[in-house]
Write a protein that holds these residues in place. Sequence first.
Motif, PDB file in Angstrom:
ATOM      1  N   PRO A 131      -6.499  -2.053  -0.357  1.00 58.66           N
ATOM      2  CA  PRO A 131      -5.230  -1.509  -0.836  1.00 58.66           C
ATOM      3  C   PRO A 131      -5.164   0.004  -0.659  1.00 58.66           C
ATOM      4  O   PRO A 131      -6.184   0.693  -0.645  1.00 58.66           O
ATOM      5  N   HIS A 160      -3.826   3.642  -2.079  1.00 54.57           N
ATOM      6  CA  HIS A 160      -3.507   4.263  -3.359  1.00 54.57           C
ATOM      7  C   HIS A 160      -2.851   5.626  -3.153  1.00 54.57           C
ATOM      8  O   HIS A 160      -3.235   6.385  -2.255  1.00 54.57           O
ATOM      9  N   GLU A 212      -0.405   1.457  -6.264  1.00 51.70           N
ATOM     10  CA  GLU A 212      -1.296   0.667  -5.407  1.00 51.70           C
ATOM     11  C   GLU A 212      -0.434  -0.157  -4.473  1.00 51.70           C
ATOM     12  O   GLU A 212       0.463  -0.884  -4.906  1.00 51.70           O
ATOM     13  N   HIS A 263       2.031  -0.149 -10.385  1.00 52.99           N
ATOM     14  CA  HIS A 263       2.199   1.280 -10.608  1.00 52.99           C
ATOM     15  C   HIS A 263       2.049   1.568 -12.094  1.00 52.99           C
ATOM     16  O   HIS A 263       2.267   0.696 -12.937  1.00 52.99           O
TER      17      HIS A 263
END
Length: 199
Positions: free
Chosen positions: A99, A101, A84, A67
């Motif tokens: 991932p 976001h 993330e 982060h």
Amino acid sequence: MEATPTFPFPLLPEEEAKKQFAQVKCFSSPTECKGTGNLFITTKRMLWYESSLPEPIVFTFLQLVMHGVCRSAESFSVPAVFCELDVEMGDSEEEECPPTHYWFAPEDSTQVDAIFSLMSECSALNPDPSDECDGAEEMFFCAEDFEAPEEEKGKRLSSTLGDVMEEPRKMPRADTEEDEAVFADPEEEEEATITTTTQ
């Protein structure tokens, strides 16, 4: 003393509500805003909730990969906290998922640092178990790492004993009477002298 925030959802065992931030926009991409809602941070999770959505966005700090803070317009359109996440979507261990976001942008931009700091604090309370195991493997060794196979042990033992134990030294053989005089035992000579004198 700051009052404990009211958490609108059941808390997990040993979970404590830390703070609520109002009027926070949630983005799932730089151009897709899911709305403006309330951001809740606990000792184990983050939850963003907007009343028009069927369910809140929730993730644990164990799922948080990284982060950071976006301050400039080049990194994001408004000041925000970037997250993330590593969220496993499939049951197969071989399946790799991209991932996830999120960007959380409070209406009061001065709260960006407060959100980031509290996330860092709570993230430290939830270390990744796999990281601890990896560290232990680097720092500690098993007995098997030092034990050699049985054959190798036997060779080492024989070599060690061979170095420590030497063969008894052999006394030189007297080939002449002169040599016998040199190597004769003094006590035997004295005894022989006494016997001869007595006779």
